[in-house]
Design a protein around this motif. Structure first.
Motif, mmCIF file in Angstrom:
data_model
loop_
_atom_site.group_PDB
_atom_site.id
_atom_site.type_symbol
_atom_site.label_atom_id
_atom_site.label_comp_id
_atom_site.label_asym_id
_atom_site.label_seq_id
_atom_site.Cartn_x
_atom_site.Cartn_y
_atom_site.Cartn_z
ATOM 1 N N LYS A 29 9.547 51.616 26.465
ATOM 2 C CA LYS A 29 8.884 50.320 26.623
ATOM 3 C C LYS A 29 8.441 50.077 28.067
ATOM 4 O O LYS A 29 8.731 49.032 28.669
ATOM 5 C CB LYS A 29 9.800 49.190 26.132
ATOM 6 C CG LYS A 29 9.880 49.147 24.607
ATOM 7 C CD LYS A 29 10.953 48.173 24.116
ATOM 8 C CE LYS A 29 11.147 48.306 22.614
ATOM 9 N NZ LYS A 29 12.408 47.716 22.144
ATOM 10 N N GLU A 30 7.752 51.075 28.607
ATOM 11 C CA GLU A 30 7.180 50.995 29.956
ATOM 12 C C GLU A 30 5.706 51.395 29.871
ATOM 13 O O GLU A 30 5.334 52.151 28.972
ATOM 14 C CB GLU A 30 7.904 51.984 30.900
ATOM 15 C CG GLU A 30 9.378 51.701 31.130
ATOM 16 C CD GLU A 30 9.615 50.486 32.004
ATOM 17 O OE1 GLU A 30 8.650 49.976 32.603
ATOM 18 O OE2 GLU A 30 10.777 50.037 32.076
ATOM 19 N N PRO A 31 4.901 50.961 30.814
ATOM 20 C CA PRO A 31 3.496 51.389 30.821
ATOM 21 C C PRO A 31 3.401 52.903 31.017
ATOM 22 O O PRO A 31 4.207 53.481 31.757
ATOM 23 C CB PRO A 31 2.905 50.657 32.034
ATOM 24 C CG PRO A 31 3.879 49.613 32.405
ATOM 25 C CD PRO A 31 5.212 50.007 31.876
ATOM 26 N N SER A 32 2.431 53.513 30.394
ATOM 27 C CA SER A 32 2.343 54.973 30.463
ATOM 28 C C SER A 32 2.054 55.447 31.887
ATOM 29 O O SER A 32 2.443 56.564 32.256
ATOM 30 C CB SER A 32 1.281 55.490 29.508
ATOM 31 O OG SER A 32 -0.009 55.165 29.966
ATOM 32 N N THR A 33 1.406 54.619 32.679
ATOM 33 C CA THR A 33 1.161 55.013 34.077
ATOM 34 C C THR A 33 2.463 55.099 34.867
ATOM 35 O O THR A 33 2.599 55.947 35.741
ATOM 36 C CB THR A 33 0.204 54.037 34.779
ATOM 37 O OG1 THR A 33 0.550 52.712 34.416
ATOM 38 C CG2 THR A 33 -1.227 54.301 34.396
ATOM 39 N N THR A 34 3.395 54.242 34.544
ATOM 40 C CA THR A 34 4.706 54.283 35.206
ATOM 41 C C THR A 34 5.444 55.563 34.828
ATOM 42 O O THR A 34 6.028 56.239 35.687
ATOM 43 C CB THR A 34 5.545 53.057 34.796
ATOM 44 O OG1 THR A 34 4.836 51.879 35.173
ATOM 45 C CG2 THR A 34 6.908 53.064 35.469
#
Lengths: 149, 149
Positions: A29-34
DNA sequence: TCATATTATTGAATAATATTCAACTATTTA
DNA sequence: TAAATAGTTGAATATTATTCAATAATATGA
């Protein structure tokens, strides 16, 4: 027909895979860029060595697995690393370690069957100058390469 | 700050990777659709178990590696598989095999240091009912999981 | 042997995914 | 506490995997 499978298996043993950023992102549940940033960081720091496949070895003609504990003859005793590197070159060899205890080297070997295993041992004892050797055949593999079977 | 790395390492130990079809296609000089078809076939046939990462374990706080050969107490002798499955649950355990020879089980364990290793052994001997146990510490790893280090 | 079914190959179109970038935020350093 | 560095993130872009349909090769069975 182009018998590509053996080549794929060979390539996948050592690498030729890549992380699934989108799926990990969803899972954590994190942005894919992160996720992307953090994976690249792990790679930069050389924490990740390779991305590879794990096989059902029984299904790819490598159903026989042996742990081989070996001692080196006095001639080679001084340079076990050199010998170990030679041993590692064989694609049937999953792992090679230099260890403490009664034996110097542990080899984990995957072969098609006992015949292939026997052929390997015959050559290896001569070529690598093993003196004392014992083998332990894996009757049942519960976990390999951190993957539960 | 979101300390994502440990979660990534955990996920990558078991999977969450995928083949690099385009790169393989280029390497083997075949159309990527052909490579794709053949990989999916390997997966269908259950020859491939997972796609995962291999680490430089020294760099991820798992620099200590031990091969543990163990016997089970008579109580558990009859059901080594059950015990082995329990052992496999620990994420520090890279592999568990039931083997022939003087010992019944081989465990490959990766810990941060000898303290962590010692703690594991103390608990494991009690919990899993090991009788005779010997450990071989890996002084130098030449190859792991088919990957040369 | 030959017709038919199945499996494998492949290019073109599409869908999904990784990557880059730039703005911003948090953390470390001096 | 100011400046530098490291980490987060959404939007845009570049790559890559996947689907699909046509074709080819191989296997199967009367």
């Amino acid at each position: 027909m182009k018998d590509i499978s053996p080549k794929l298996i060979e390539l996948f043993k050592e690498g030729h895979c890549t992380p699934q950023i989108a799926r990990i992102a969803k899972k954590l549940k994190e942005p894919s860029t992160t996720i992307h940033y953090n994976i690249k960081k792990l790679e930069r720091e050389e924490k990740i060595k390779a991305y590879k496949a794990v096989f059902n070895y029984k299904n790819i003609d490598e159903g026989t697995c042996n742990f081989i504990l070996a001692n080196l003859k006095d001639d080679n005793y001084g340079d076990p690393e050199q010998i170990a590197s030679e041993i590692a070159k064989n694609p049937k060899v999953e792992s090679v370690d230099i260890v403490t205890g009664d034996y110097e080297i542990i080899i984990k070997l995957r072969t098609k069957d006992n015949d292939e295993y026997y052929e390997y041992m015959k050559k290896a004892i001569k070529r690598f100058g093993f003196s004392k050797v014992i083998s332990m055949t894996s009757l049942k593999q519960i976990k390999t390469e951190f993957v539960n079977l």
